[in-house]
Design a protein around this motif. Structure first.
Motif, PDB file in Angstrom:
ATOM      1  N   GLY A 194       0.817  -1.204   0.000  1.00 18.97           N
ATOM      2  CA  GLY A 194       0.000   0.000   0.000  1.00 18.97           C
ATOM      3  C   GLY A 194       0.849   1.251   0.000  1.00 18.97           C
ATOM      4  O   GLY A 194       2.001   1.251   0.449  1.00 18.97           O
ATOM      5  N   LEU A 195       0.280   2.352  -0.476  1.00 14.78           N
ATOM      6  CA  LEU A 195       1.033   3.596  -0.654  1.00 14.78           C
ATOM      7  C   LEU A 195       0.665   4.692   0.345  1.00 14.78           C
ATOM      8  O   LEU A 195       1.201   5.794   0.270  1.00 14.78           O
ATOM      9  CB  LEU A 195       0.844   4.117  -2.081  1.00 14.78           C
ATOM     10  CG  LEU A 195       1.298   3.157  -3.197  1.00 14.78           C
ATOM     11  CD1 LEU A 195       1.111   3.814  -4.569  1.00 14.78           C
ATOM     12  CD2 LEU A 195       2.755   2.739  -3.004  1.00 14.78           C
ATOM     13  N   VAL A 196      -0.227   4.416   1.291  1.00 14.48           N
ATOM     14  CA  VAL A 196      -0.576   5.404   2.307  1.00 14.48           C
ATOM     15  C   VAL A 196       0.571   5.496   3.326  1.00 14.48           C
ATOM     16  O   VAL A 196       1.036   4.472   3.830  1.00 14.48           O
ATOM     17  CB  VAL A 196      -1.899   5.031   3.009  1.00 14.48           C
ATOM     18  CG1 VAL A 196      -2.157   5.978   4.185  1.00 14.48           C
ATOM     19  CG2 VAL A 196      -3.054   5.095   2.030  1.00 14.48           C
ATOM     20  N   ARG A 197       0.994   6.725   3.624  1.00 15.64           N
ATOM     21  CA  ARG A 197       2.100   6.921   4.567  1.00 15.64           C
ATOM     22  C   ARG A 197       1.701   7.747   5.788  1.00 15.64           C
ATOM     23  O   ARG A 197       2.540   8.038   6.633  1.00 15.64           O
ATOM     24  CB  ARG A 197       3.278   7.605   3.852  1.00 15.64           C
ATOM     25  CG  ARG A 197       3.876   6.763   2.731  1.00 15.64           C
ATOM     26  CD  ARG A 197       4.576   5.538   3.267  1.00 15.64           C
ATOM     27  NE  ARG A 197       5.011   4.658   2.202  1.00 15.64           N
ATOM     28  CZ  ARG A 197       4.330   3.602   1.772  1.00 15.64           C
ATOM     29  NH1 ARG A 197       3.173   3.289   2.345  1.00 15.64           N
ATOM     30  NH2 ARG A 197       4.782   2.865   0.794  1.00 15.64           N
ATOM     31  N   THR A 198       0.448   8.123   5.874  1.00 11.83           N
ATOM     32  CA  THR A 198      -0.022   8.880   7.025  1.00 11.83           C
ATOM     33  C   THR A 198      -0.769   7.949   7.980  1.00 11.83           C
ATOM     34  O   THR A 198      -1.128   6.835   7.623  1.00 11.83           O
ATOM     35  CB  THR A 198      -0.952  10.011   6.578  1.00 11.83           C
ATOM     36  OG1 THR A 198      -2.063   9.455   5.841  1.00 11.83           O
ATOM     37  CG2 THR A 198      -0.229  10.998   5.693  1.00 11.83           C
ATOM     38  N   THR A 249       6.855  -1.736   0.889  1.00 13.96           N
ATOM     39  CA  THR A 249       6.772  -1.245  -0.488  1.00 13.96           C
ATOM     40  C   THR A 249       8.122  -1.320  -1.186  1.00 13.96           C
ATOM     41  O   THR A 249       8.240  -1.829  -2.313  1.00 13.96           O
ATOM     42  CB  THR A 249       6.248   0.198  -0.502  1.00 13.96           C
ATOM     43  OG1 THR A 249       4.915   0.219   0.011  1.00 13.96           O
ATOM     44  CG2 THR A 249       6.261   0.780  -1.906  1.00 13.96           C
ATOM     45  N   ARG A 250       9.156  -0.798  -0.526  1.00 10.57           N
ATOM     46  CA  ARG A 250      10.487  -0.800  -1.137  1.00 10.57           C
ATOM     47  C   ARG A 250      10.958  -2.216  -1.433  1.00 10.57           C
ATOM     48  O   ARG A 250      11.438  -2.502  -2.543  1.00 10.57           O
ATOM     49  CB  ARG A 250      11.489  -0.094  -0.224  1.00 10.57           C
ATOM     50  CG  ARG A 250      11.301   1.411  -0.152  1.00 10.57           C
ATOM     51  CD  ARG A 250      12.384   2.085   0.662  1.00 10.57           C
ATOM     52  NE  ARG A 250      12.233   1.853   2.097  1.00 10.57           N
ATOM     53  CZ  ARG A 250      12.968   1.005   2.800  1.00 10.57           C
ATOM     54  NH1 ARG A 250      13.909   0.282   2.201  1.00 10.57           N
ATOM     55  NH2 ARG A 250      12.788   0.853   4.103  1.00 10.57           N
ATOM     56  N   ARG A 251      10.803  -3.114  -0.477  1.00 12.38           N
ATOM     57  CA  ARG A 251      11.267  -4.486  -0.689  1.00 12.38           C
ATOM     58  C   ARG A 251      10.314  -5.278  -1.573  1.00 12.38           C
ATOM     59  O   ARG A 251      10.738  -6.195  -2.275  1.00 12.38           O
ATOM     60  CB  ARG A 251      11.454  -5.170   0.663  1.00 12.38           C
ATOM     61  CG  ARG A 251      12.588  -4.587   1.507  1.00 12.38           C
ATOM     62  CD  ARG A 251      13.935  -4.688   0.807  1.00 12.38           C
ATOM     63  NE  ARG A 251      15.031  -4.265   1.679  1.00 12.38           N
ATOM     64  CZ  ARG A 251      16.329  -4.324   1.348  1.00 12.38           C
ATOM     65  NH1 ARG A 251      16.683  -4.782   0.150  1.00 12.38           N
ATOM     66  NH2 ARG A 251      17.265  -3.919   2.190  1.00 12.38           N
ATOM     67  N   GLY A 252       9.032  -4.915  -1.564  1.00  7.73           N
ATOM     68  CA  GLY A 252       8.090  -5.572  -2.470  1.00  7.73           C
ATOM     69  C   GLY A 252       8.400  -5.276  -3.919  1.00  7.73           C
ATOM     70  O   GLY A 252       8.360  -6.162  -4.786  1.00  7.73           O
ATOM     71  N   ARG A 253       8.709  -4.021  -4.205  1.00  2.00           N
ATOM     72  CA  ARG A 253       9.100  -3.665  -5.573  1.00  2.00           C
ATOM     73  C   ARG A 253      10.370  -4.388  -5.987  1.00  2.00           C
ATOM     74  O   ARG A 253      10.510  -4.852  -7.122  1.00  2.00           O
ATOM     75  CB  ARG A 253       9.294  -2.145  -5.665  1.00  2.00           C
ATOM     76  CG  ARG A 253       8.007  -1.339  -5.612  1.00  2.00           C
ATOM     77  CD  ARG A 253       8.292   0.142  -5.461  1.00  2.00           C
ATOM     78  NE  ARG A 253       7.072   0.945  -5.536  1.00  2.00           N
ATOM     79  CZ  ARG A 253       6.985   2.198  -5.113  1.00  2.00           C
ATOM     80  NH1 ARG A 253       8.057   2.796  -4.577  1.00  2.00           N
ATOM     81  NH2 ARG A 253       5.843   2.860  -5.215  1.00  2.00           N
TER      82      ARG A 253
END
Length: 265
Positions: free
Chosen positions: A198-202, A215-219
């Motif tokens: 997911g891309l939510v960071r708040t 996210t970083r490791r999933g990509r």
């Protein structure tokens, strides 16, 4: 299970009409079974799998399945193949793999009308449960033909998400990949995979820190699977970035509505 194994509570969700002469059914195994149907876990939320299945059945997007939700006893130990933080237990992943594949699954097959082949057996998990789902399927591809790995902790042993000092470095050389590279190279045996993030960071550290690392490791994992091992998107690998996805059961349950029919069209 065997000597040293700890008993686990297991919730079994049967399709409507199971009491009549029907089946056999494919089986979905789920990590973190205390959040599959009811609120639980650290966040007090639920995947609401019963609602997911109702929606999929109503839209004729999925054949009826049996769901086996396994409640962890010590998820730090059971879902981790390496240390993730200096103050947390770890490294019981291989025992957990054996327990699920060689104790829980035979019990389910003996007790219910199940399909026994690997293509009809799927493992689901999220966060470190997603890491575990990947590990289960790649360690025992004879049992699990598909895995759904959501917001997975592929950062384990590499990044200091929960503190400590860890080396970082490429995911491709980390144990989670290096230990199963023979399976990943074998196009006849390796599992079909769904991975997402997911891309939510708040909204808290679960999004700004944990989901950011996922996210970083999933990509990176997506690139490894396609670039090094020849996985093909839309055929044996499904990867999704969820623009409104958070690191919680509500997001994972929502994405499950697409993940299940993707792997079992």
């Amino acid at each position: 299970g065997g000597p040293g194994d700890v008993a686990h509570k297991v919730h079994v969700f049967l399709p409507r009409g199971y009491g009549r002469c029907s089946g056999p059914y494919p089986v979905v195994y789920m990590n973190d079974g205390d959040t599959s149907f009811w609120p639980g876990g650290g966040g007090g939320k639920s995947w609401r799998v019963q609602d997911v299945l109702s929606t999929l059945y109503a839209g004729r997007r999925l054949r009826q399945v049996i769901v086996v939700a396994i409640v962890p006893v010590d998820r730090d130990v059971e879902y981790s193949h390496v240390e993730v933080a200096p103050d947390r237990g770890c490294c019981g992943a291989d025992r957990y793999v054996r327990y699920i594949a060689d104790a829980v699954r035979p019990f389910i097959n003996a007790s219910y009308r199940t399909r026994r082949d690997r293509d009809s057996t799927l493992i689901v998990g999220s966060s470190r449960g997603g890491l575990s789902a990947f590990y289960l399927a790649t360690r025992r591809p004879d049992v699990f033909g598909q895995a759904i790995c959501m917001s997975s902790s592929f950062w384990a042993g590499l990044d200091p998400v929960f503190g400590g000092s860890y080396p970082g470095g490429p995911l491709g050389a980390a144990p989670i990949v290096a230990q199963v590279q023979t399976t990943l190279h074998d196009r006849m045996r390796r599992p079909r995979l769904w991975i997402d993030w997911g891309l939510v960071r708040t909204g808290g550290a679960h999004n700004s820190v944990i989901e950011d690392a996922a996210t970083r490791r999933g990509r990176e994992m997506q690139g490894i699977l396609t670039g090094t091992y020849g996985y093909v998107g839309g055929r044996d690998l499904f990867a999704l970035e969820d623009p409104v996805g958070e690191h919680d059961e509500l997001s994972w349950g929502r994405r499950l509505r697409d993940a299940l029919p993707a792997l079992w069209p």
